[in-house]
Design an enzyme around this catalytic site. Sequence first.
Site, PDB file in Angstrom:
ATOM      1  N   TRP A  83       9.639  -4.383  -6.046  1.00 14.71           N
ATOM      2  CA  TRP A  83       8.256  -4.326  -5.570  1.00 14.71           C
ATOM      3  C   TRP A  83       7.385  -5.390  -6.232  1.00 14.71           C
ATOM      4  O   TRP A  83       6.454  -5.900  -5.630  1.00 14.71           O
ATOM      5  CB  TRP A  83       7.678  -2.925  -5.765  1.00 14.71           C
ATOM      6  CG  TRP A  83       8.002  -2.043  -4.594  1.00 14.71           C
ATOM      7  CD1 TRP A  83       9.151  -1.337  -4.401  1.00 14.71           C
ATOM      8  CD2 TRP A  83       7.199  -1.828  -3.424  1.00 14.71           C
ATOM      9  NE1 TRP A  83       9.104  -0.677  -3.196  1.00 14.71           N
ATOM     10  CE2 TRP A  83       7.919  -0.957  -2.576  1.00 14.71           C
ATOM     11  CE3 TRP A  83       5.942  -2.271  -3.009  1.00 14.71           C
ATOM     12  CZ2 TRP A  83       7.425  -0.530  -1.342  1.00 14.71           C
ATOM     13  CZ3 TRP A  83       5.451  -1.832  -1.779  1.00 14.71           C
ATOM     14  CH2 TRP A  83       6.188  -0.981  -0.962  1.00 14.71           C
ATOM     15  N   PHE A 125       8.136  -8.390  -4.291  1.00 10.82           N
ATOM     16  CA  PHE A 125       7.620  -8.150  -2.944  1.00 10.82           C
ATOM     17  C   PHE A 125       6.112  -8.437  -2.896  1.00 10.82           C
ATOM     18  O   PHE A 125       5.604  -9.134  -2.025  1.00 10.82           O
ATOM     19  CB  PHE A 125       7.909  -6.680  -2.632  1.00 10.82           C
ATOM     20  CG  PHE A 125       7.679  -6.242  -1.212  1.00 10.82           C
ATOM     21  CD1 PHE A 125       8.166  -6.955  -0.133  1.00 10.82           C
ATOM     22  CD2 PHE A 125       6.999  -5.051  -0.958  1.00 10.82           C
ATOM     23  CE1 PHE A 125       7.973  -6.510   1.162  1.00 10.82           C
ATOM     24  CE2 PHE A 125       6.803  -4.600   0.333  1.00 10.82           C
ATOM     25  CZ  PHE A 125       7.287  -5.330   1.395  1.00 10.82           C
ATOM     26  N   PHE A 171       3.093 -11.191  -0.849  1.00 10.77           N
ATOM     27  CA  PHE A 171       1.793 -10.847  -0.255  1.00 10.77           C
ATOM     28  C   PHE A 171       0.681 -11.687  -0.875  1.00 10.77           C
ATOM     29  O   PHE A 171      -0.183 -12.206  -0.181  1.00 10.77           O
ATOM     30  CB  PHE A 171       1.467  -9.353  -0.470  1.00 10.77           C
ATOM     31  CG  PHE A 171       2.202  -8.430   0.465  1.00 10.77           C
ATOM     32  CD1 PHE A 171       1.790  -8.291   1.784  1.00 10.77           C
ATOM     33  CD2 PHE A 171       3.297  -7.710   0.042  1.00 10.77           C
ATOM     34  CE1 PHE A 171       2.451  -7.429   2.655  1.00 10.77           C
ATOM     35  CE2 PHE A 171       3.969  -6.844   0.903  1.00 10.77           C
ATOM     36  CZ  PHE A 171       3.541  -6.710   2.210  1.00 10.77           C
ATOM     37  N   GLU A 192       9.311   7.371   1.005  1.00 13.07           N
ATOM     38  CA  GLU A 192      10.038   6.117   0.779  1.00 13.07           C
ATOM     39  C   GLU A 192      10.354   6.091  -0.721  1.00 13.07           C
ATOM     40  O   GLU A 192       9.767   5.341  -1.494  1.00 13.07           O
ATOM     41  CB  GLU A 192       9.169   4.922   1.178  1.00 13.07           C
ATOM     42  CG  GLU A 192       9.903   3.575   1.142  1.00 13.07           C
ATOM     43  CD  GLU A 192       8.961   2.387   1.418  1.00 13.07           C
ATOM     44  OE1 GLU A 192       7.733   2.567   1.363  1.00 13.07           O
ATOM     45  OE2 GLU A 192       9.473   1.279   1.677  1.00 13.07           O
ATOM     46  N   HIS A 194       9.304   5.662   7.280  1.00 15.48           N
ATOM     47  CA  HIS A 194      10.487   5.743   6.406  1.00 15.48           C
ATOM     48  C   HIS A 194      11.065   7.156   6.284  1.00 15.48           C
ATOM     49  O   HIS A 194      12.156   7.418   6.775  1.00 15.48           O
ATOM     50  CB  HIS A 194      10.218   5.150   5.012  1.00 15.48           C
ATOM     51  CG  HIS A 194       9.886   3.702   5.057  1.00 15.48           C
ATOM     52  ND1 HIS A 194      10.784   2.750   5.485  1.00 15.48           N
ATOM     53  CD2 HIS A 194       8.739   3.038   4.771  1.00 15.48           C
ATOM     54  CE1 HIS A 194      10.211   1.563   5.447  1.00 15.48           C
ATOM     55  NE2 HIS A 194       8.965   1.716   5.027  1.00 15.48           N
ATOM     56  N   ASP A 247       8.711  -5.372   7.574  1.00 16.08           N
ATOM     57  CA  ASP A 247       8.222  -6.691   7.138  1.00 16.08           C
ATOM     58  C   ASP A 247       9.233  -7.791   7.470  1.00 16.08           C
ATOM     59  O   ASP A 247       9.726  -8.467   6.562  1.00 16.08           O
ATOM     60  CB  ASP A 247       7.987  -6.676   5.620  1.00 16.08           C
ATOM     61  CG  ASP A 247       7.021  -5.590   5.198  1.00 16.08           C
ATOM     62  OD1 ASP A 247       5.805  -5.744   5.423  1.00 16.08           O
ATOM     63  OD2 ASP A 247       7.488  -4.567   4.662  1.00 16.08           O
TER      64      ASP A 247
END
Length: 519
Positions: A216, A219, A223, A368, A393, A451
């Site tokens: 994350w 990830f 962004f 999730e 999810h 995504d």
Amino acid sequence: MGNLRSLRHLAIFCILANGWVFVLLSELPTLRSFTPLAERVRAYETLRANILEKEISAQLGGGVLLNSKESALNELIMLEKRRELELGLTNLSQFQAAQHFFRSNEKINKTPLFQLLRGMPKGGVLHAHDMALCSSEYLLRLTYREHLWVCVSRSQTKEYERLRFSLLRPQSEQPCEWLLLSDLRGSERGDVVDKKLLAQLTMYPQVQFDNEDAVWKHFRSIFRLVIGLLTYAPVWEEYIYRALEEFYADGVQYLEIRSVLPIFYDLVGGNYTILNTTRAMRNAELRFRATHSDWIGSRLIYAPTRKVSDARLVEYLGNALLLKSHFPDYLAGFDLVGYEAEGRPLRDYARELLAVQDDINFYFHAGETNWYGSSIDENLLDAVLLGTKRIGHGLALLKHPEVLRLARLRNIAIEVSPISNQVLQYVGDLRTHPAAVLFAQNYPVVIASDDPSFWKATPLTHDFYVAFMVIGSQKADLGMLKQLASNSITYGAFEQAQREKAFEKWNKRWEKWIDDVLR
Ligand SMILES: *[C@@H]1O[C@H](CO)[C@@H](O)[C@H](O)[C@H]1NC(C)=O
Ligand SMILES: *[C@@H]1O[C@H](CO)[C@@H](O)[C@H](O)[C@H]1NC(C)=O
Ligand SMILES: *[C@@H]1O[C@H](CO)[C@@H](O)[C@H](O)[C@H]1NC(C)=O
Ligand SMILES: [Zn+2]
């Protein structure tokens, strides 16, 4: 008990069919003692076939009747599916759908099955995020616009941390150095800059992170990089339009975009609100619809971050009501996004959410997580109790039989995003994806890409491909694919009349696709 009873009846039926006359037997063991072995073997086989048949007809798509044209196409599809499965059974290294997607992506692209699925009208994508919709090639092209600055990390790796359009060097506290991207391109050899940008705009090439916290972290860095590129006022609408084009080209006719509704900026200090962001998205939709008669449409799910104070959440809900009053036909509903393990659980906001329950439709991300029994895991229960229309999810759903039962009763569809779940490390080999159990029971599911940009996946086809190959049974066929496509319309945010129109548009393309492939 129900199962035991049907087993007994089946057994008796086949014995009778073979000419044996029996008084009704109460249990299988009694049957064993009276019957010759050959008959018992036959009974066993019949019973076995019956159980399998029952399972096959109960699974996702099991109730779909294929017409003669569809059956002809089905043979072609199943030939390709079996060929890939056999390849995997002889050498698992050659079986793409079980590998990490970053390793299999290009090989999947070359398979005839993938090519077939690409052209297939797959209905809608009900779960995809604003910042991660378009191909990296397109994003790279956007970076060639003038006045774009990049903030280069001062560390050894010289990572690109931010992008921003500006007439002058951006003033900011970033611990990185702002350089005009065109200058940087001029000073570096070859296409070093483009390669680095391409890499940093996706999760590639890393296939293994220490844990999901680390995934994350990476990830989110994407962004942070892409947001300055996309929220520049002159870019956003064009970007959204391009997303519609790319989804459409991938056999998608309907899209629900989850957006944080970022506030625009421009070169002259313009004053923007979320209404400007939404208006631009809706303009893109209107322009696209005007030129694509079989496009069903796109809608917005306003989805700000879940890690906020109560006061901020109330502000978000106010925004949602404002959006609904300005764009009643465009806003589909509300969601909260971000790393569930770090955000606050839905239950924290129950009071605020219940207060607007009748005014806004909820489409919550929930479950999730792999943390069984945690408050994050219980988000699933909260989502259902708060009246969510679908669940994003829902990986943890199988661990909550009561929630599962309730969700089924309320016809709450699960948005399954297999490649996302793999890349973010909730699931490894996709043959172990929990949605297989939902597929087996024909639980209402839809396939979505979450995504796709960040994993260089097509807008929907790659997720369909892996769902077809390994989440559904090896025996699942065109019926399952058709069911998935039609589920995406059944569970889309439509009024009944709109839904019928949507089905018409999809059906028309479906029939044309069958004809085209058979020809
Ligand atoms: C299995 O496939 C991999 C990848 O193509 C290859 O490297 C390996 O040699 C194959 N193994 C066997 C036993 O054929
Ligand atoms: C921006 O718009 C808001 C709301 O309309 C207004 O209150 C504010 O004064 C404006 N700011 C500038 C710099 O124009
Ligand atoms: C932003 O939206 C407001 C109304 O919501 C509008 O008056 C304004 O012109 C828009 N700004 C720009 C730069 O388009
Ligand atoms: Zn998501």
